[in-house]
Design a protein around this motif. Structure first.
Motif, PDB file in Angstrom:
ATOM      1  N   UNK A  10     -14.331 -29.553  -4.676  1.00 45.49           N
ATOM      2  CA  UNK A  10     -14.624 -31.088  -4.804  1.00 45.49           C
ATOM      3  C   UNK A  10     -14.410 -31.734  -3.405  1.00 45.49           C
ATOM      4  N   UNK A  11     -13.230 -31.274  -2.800  1.00 49.33           N
ATOM      5  CA  UNK A  11     -12.910 -32.003  -1.639  1.00 49.33           C
ATOM      6  C   UNK A  11     -14.012 -31.831  -0.580  1.00 49.33           C
ATOM      7  N   UNK A  12     -14.415 -30.439  -0.273  1.00 45.13           N
ATOM      8  CA  UNK A  12     -15.576 -30.350   0.775  1.00 45.13           C
ATOM      9  C   UNK A  12     -16.815 -30.817   0.404  1.00 45.13           C
ATOM     10  N   UNK A  13     -17.139 -31.252  -0.902  1.00 44.14           N
ATOM     11  CA  UNK A  13     -18.286 -32.031  -1.187  1.00 44.14           C
ATOM     12  C   UNK A  13     -18.264 -33.499  -1.147  1.00 44.14           C
ATOM     13  N   UNK A  26     -20.883 -15.935   0.995  1.00 45.00           N
ATOM     14  CA  UNK A  26     -19.779 -15.620   1.677  1.00 45.00           C
ATOM     15  C   UNK A  26     -19.304 -14.146   0.878  1.00 45.00           C
ATOM     16  N   UNK A  27     -19.454 -13.999  -0.236  1.00 42.15           N
ATOM     17  CA  UNK A  27     -19.493 -12.766  -0.746  1.00 42.15           C
ATOM     18  C   UNK A  27     -19.927 -11.607   0.099  1.00 42.15           C
ATOM     19  N   UNK A  28     -21.273 -11.690   0.303  1.00 42.93           N
ATOM     20  CA  UNK A  28     -21.906 -10.722   0.855  1.00 42.93           C
ATOM     21  C   UNK A  28     -21.573 -10.608   2.483  1.00 42.93           C
ATOM     22  N   UNK A  29     -20.939 -11.882   3.205  1.00 46.17           N
ATOM     23  CA  UNK A  29     -20.378 -11.613   4.374  1.00 46.17           C
ATOM     24  C   UNK A  29     -19.090 -10.617   4.588  1.00 46.17           C
ATOM     25  N   UNK A  30     -18.385 -10.984   3.399  1.00 43.26           N
ATOM     26  CA  UNK A  30     -16.987 -10.099   3.106  1.00 43.26           C
ATOM     27  C   UNK A  30     -17.293  -8.784   2.528  1.00 43.26           C
ATOM     28  N   UNK A  31     -18.466  -8.325   2.229  1.00 47.40           N
ATOM     29  CA  UNK A  31     -18.785  -6.876   1.813  1.00 47.40           C
ATOM     30  C   UNK A  31     -18.301  -6.877   0.335  1.00 47.40           C
ATOM     31  N   UNK A  42     -14.925 -21.606   1.111  1.00 48.88           N
ATOM     32  CA  UNK A  42     -15.556 -22.358   0.317  1.00 48.88           C
ATOM     33  C   UNK A  42     -16.247 -23.506   1.322  1.00 48.88           C
ATOM     34  N   UNK A  43     -15.404 -23.835   2.119  1.00 46.01           N
ATOM     35  CA  UNK A  43     -16.057 -24.687   3.167  1.00 46.01           C
ATOM     36  C   UNK A  43     -17.258 -24.250   3.797  1.00 46.01           C
ATOM     37  N   UNK A  44     -17.251 -22.897   4.243  1.00 48.56           N
ATOM     38  CA  UNK A  44     -18.383 -22.316   4.601  1.00 48.56           C
ATOM     39  C   UNK A  44     -19.614 -22.297   3.654  1.00 48.56           C
ATOM     40  N   UNK A  45     -19.068 -21.998   2.454  1.00 50.69           N
ATOM     41  CA  UNK A  45     -20.230 -22.059   1.330  1.00 50.69           C
ATOM     42  C   UNK A  45     -20.969 -23.454   1.300  1.00 50.69           C
ATOM     43  N   UNK A  46     -20.019 -24.602   1.408  1.00 51.44           N
ATOM     44  CA  UNK A  46     -20.623 -25.815   1.198  1.00 51.44           C
ATOM     45  C   UNK A  46     -21.448 -25.993   2.451  1.00 51.44           C
TER      46      UNK A  46
END
Length: 720
Positions: free
Chosen positions: A648-651, A706-711, A676-680
């Protein structure tokens, strides 16, 4: 013909303070008496000189003139009678201050006369037997004083080591001529001073400034200043003030000299020692009865310190380097450590801003403070240019509602004229913005006065975040507030309350932020810097780590030294690589790696700044470093509720579609704040590409990225 005595030197700038006429008029009786002696000497010589009425006398020698010169010379006028000084006579005051003899004063007046009255020029030309030589010569000065030219004691008054020459009062020119025919010249600056014009010597332009008087409320070691002022009053020996931080020595010197009633001249060396106007500087100090403060010193200060090693002028040197005995020949200065300027001088800031503070007691409270008036300026003198732009406090300064000056200025260790300059800059910024003075204006102005060389080794971040940007549990949030509290009050607790551990330990604040990547460690460092009103410098490991032995330590020392003298927050991101554990020595690599760690352990003990370390693995940090830390803040991985708050803060500033709900994304995707910020950001780009608002589907896609980036396995997609 009425003699013309100018009131000021023709080429000098117009003084800002009008000089009373008495300073120049007091010389008239002296010139009158000198004219009588010149007339007597002219009469004696013309009585037996066959060429006295020859209009071409002094241009050629006739046979009759040669026979006259071969005859024994008659005696000159008898010794001059001293009738005492005239009222307001600067010449007599100068003679008393510099210890000149009566003979020195007479010689000085004889050399000075053609610069005051043109009628002396033709008379001197006649007596010199050369119409082109219209200044006094050594022989003529001796004749007018009634002294034989062969007397060694009389001739010694013109020796380079005699007072008139060493004090730069009289210049004996034309050394290639015989001694008795050498011309005497009085420097223009001395002529102007005797006539009442104290415009600064042109040779000192760009080198000399007047130190600003201390602002009431600046916090100094009172006992130290009293002892130093007493020393400078009784024995004006050179003093070397070693600064712990730039500006400490200048502020200390200005405060001590204020108590002696002397106006300090701040001399900044510019060229090579040969090019420095040392003689003009010393003469200016003697004419004004001032002290000299030299700062900063050149790379090799030995020639300058030796040239300024005089016994009649108080000279204070200020520099952060330790004193080296090789800088002086035999007369070492009094070497002292300049007291540290304390942070949070609220009254000094309030005085500079024009506000009357509400504190009950001043750091210098007591009769002794008010008993020492500002040095009275000699009537008619022209003030030296100040070291800083002129500042007039605003008498109508009214702090806005809710504006508390104390916590705003607490982190800044500014002193000398920097508080005044920062106050003026803050008021100018407020005027530019068209509003009232705010804490942001003061903080920006204070940061500008703490210029740093850290940018050569670190990346500067000007914080633009606040506590509202942090989404953390209560415990780490309280620890961050405590860290800011320690940074504000370290001088009081560790200095005034003497809770420092001793052993040369500094007053720095050290903190370690430990937690997984993306949990808010770097952001928290930026928030702490913003709370303190300081810049954040992120150390670039590439600029400090070096493959050559010892170079890494040198680079770190440069960073720590610069951070000590700068109001800033130093951040060692991913500190494991520098502050890692020491290991058993198995080869040369282990040995030198341990040397780096040992150096850091020692350097942190004496560090005076604010340093923050971040690490993903707290166990990798050496326990010896942990012991030296003030706070260790653990950043936990956010749970579902905290993740929802982070989403919510990122949005907050992102255009969102109606009905968007990040609850499911926060529940199903275990992401840290950075992810989370990268996902937003990914979701925002997706929405911008189709010129629409961000939807829940965009957030879901950003979380999957973000999940895929982290494998990691993406929920609902199965194995991939």
């Amino acid at each position: 013909m009425t003699p013309h005595v100018p009131g000021t030197v023709a080429a000098a700038p117009v003084p800002t303070e009008v000089v009373p006429a008495e300073a120049a008029d007091a010389l008239l009786p002296r010139l009158s008496r000198l004219r009588e002696r010149v007339a007597l000497l002219v009469e004696q010589r013309s009585a037996t000189d066959p060429t006295a009425t020859d209009p071409l006398r002094g241009l050629y020698l006739s046979e009759e003139a040669v026979r006259h010169l071969l005859e024994p010379a008659g005696p000159g006028p008898g010794p001059q009678e001293d009738r005492g000084p005239e009222r307001g006579d600067r010449l007599d005051l100068l003679a008393g201050r510099l210890g000149l003899t009566e003979l020195d004063v007479r010689i000085l007046l004889i050399a000075l006369a053609p610069d005051l009255e043109r009628t002396f020029e033709p008379l001197y030309g006649y007596l010199n037997d050369d119409v082109g030589r219209r200044r006094a010569t050594t022989g003529l000065a001796l004749d007018l004083c009634g002294l034989p030219a062969h007397q060694a004691a009389a001739r010694a008054r013109f020796h380079p080591s005699a007072p008139l020459s060493t004090l730069s009062l009289v210049v004996v020119e034309e050394p290639e001529r015989p001694f008795l025919s050498r011309s005497l010249r009085v420097p223009d600056r001395l002529v102007a001073h005797l006539l009442g014009d104290d415009t600064l010597d042109a040779a000192l332009g760009g080198h000399v400034r007047r130190l600003r008087a201390p602002v009431r409320g600046e916090r100094y070691d009172k006992a130290f200043l009293l002892r130093l002022a007493d020393r400078l009053t009784r024995v004006p020996l050179p003093v070397y003030l070693r600064e712990h931080r730039a500006g400490d020595g200048l502020a200390c010197a200005a405060a001590a000299l204020r108590r002696t009633g002397r106006d300090p001249l701040h001399f900044t060396p510019g060229g090579t020692p040969v090019q420095e106007p040392i003689a003009e500087l010393l003469r200016e100090a003697r004419l004004r009865d001032c002290a000299i403060v030299v700062s900063p010193l050149p790379e090799d200060p030995a020639p300058l310190m030796r040239a300024l090693a005089v016994e009649d002028v108080a000279v204070l040197f200020s520099d952060p380097r330790p004193y080296d005995p090789h800088w002086c020949d035999h007369r070492d200065p009094l070497v002292l450590d300049a007291p540290r300027l304390r942070s949070g001088a609220v009254e000094a800031w309030a005085t500079a801003l024009g506000e009357e503070p509400s504190t009950e007691a001043r750091p210098w409270a007591g009769p002794a403070d008010d008993a020492v008036p500002e040095p009275e300026r000699t009537a008619g003198t022209v003030p030296l240019p100040d070291s800083s732009p002129g500042f007039e406090p605003s008498p109508g300064f009214e702090p806005p509602p809710g504006f508390d000056l104390a916590p705003v200025v607490a982190p800044y260790r500014l002193g000398g004229d920097r508080i005044v300059r920062a106050a003026r800059a803050a008021q100018n910024l407020a005027a530019f913005d068209g509003g009232a003075l705010t804490a942001a204006h003061l903080r920006l102005a204070a940061r500008q006065q703490s210029a740093s060389g850290l940018e050569r080794h670190a990346r500067r971040i000007r914080p633009d975040v606040g506590w509202d940007d942090l989404v953390l549990p209560d415990k780490p949030l309280l620890q961050l507030h405590e860290l800011a509290l320690r940074a504000r009050h370290r001088d009081r607790v560790l200095g005034e309350w003497r809770l420092s551990a001793g052993g040369g330990r500094g007053r720095g604040v050290l903190g370690l932020f430990a937690g997984d990547s993306g949990t808010g460690k770097t952001l928290s460092a930026e928030v702490v810097a913003a709370e303190l009103g300081l810049d954040l410098y992120v150390v670039q490991l590439s600029s400090i780590v070096d493959k050559y032995v010892g170079e890494t330590e040198k680079n770190l020392e440069r960073i720590f030294t610069e951070a000590d003298r700068t109001d800033a927050v130093l951040l060692f991101d991913e500190a494991d690589s520098v502050f890692g554990k020491r290991s058993e020595v198995k080869d040369a690599h282990d040995r030198y790696a341990n040397m780096e760690s040992s150096y850091l352990l020692q350097r942190l003990e004496s560090f005076d700044g604010i340093a923050l370390l971040t690490t993903n693995l707290r166990a990798n940090i050496d326990e010896a470093f942990t012991r030296r830390l003030d706070l260790v803040v653990d950043f936990p991985f956010p749970d579902a509720d905290q993740r929802l708050a982070l989403w919510r803060h990122a949005l907050t500033h992102v255009p969102r579609a109606d009905g968007i709900d990040p609850r499911a994304v926060a529940r199903d995707f275990e992401l840290a704040g950075g992810s989370i910020r990268s996902a937003v950001v990914t979701a925002a780009y997706t929405a911008a590409g189709r010129d629409a608002e961000v939807t829940t589907a965009d957030l879901l896609e950003g979380a999957r990225r973000e999940y895929r980036k982290a494998g990691r396995l993406v929920p609902g997609e199965g194995t991939w």
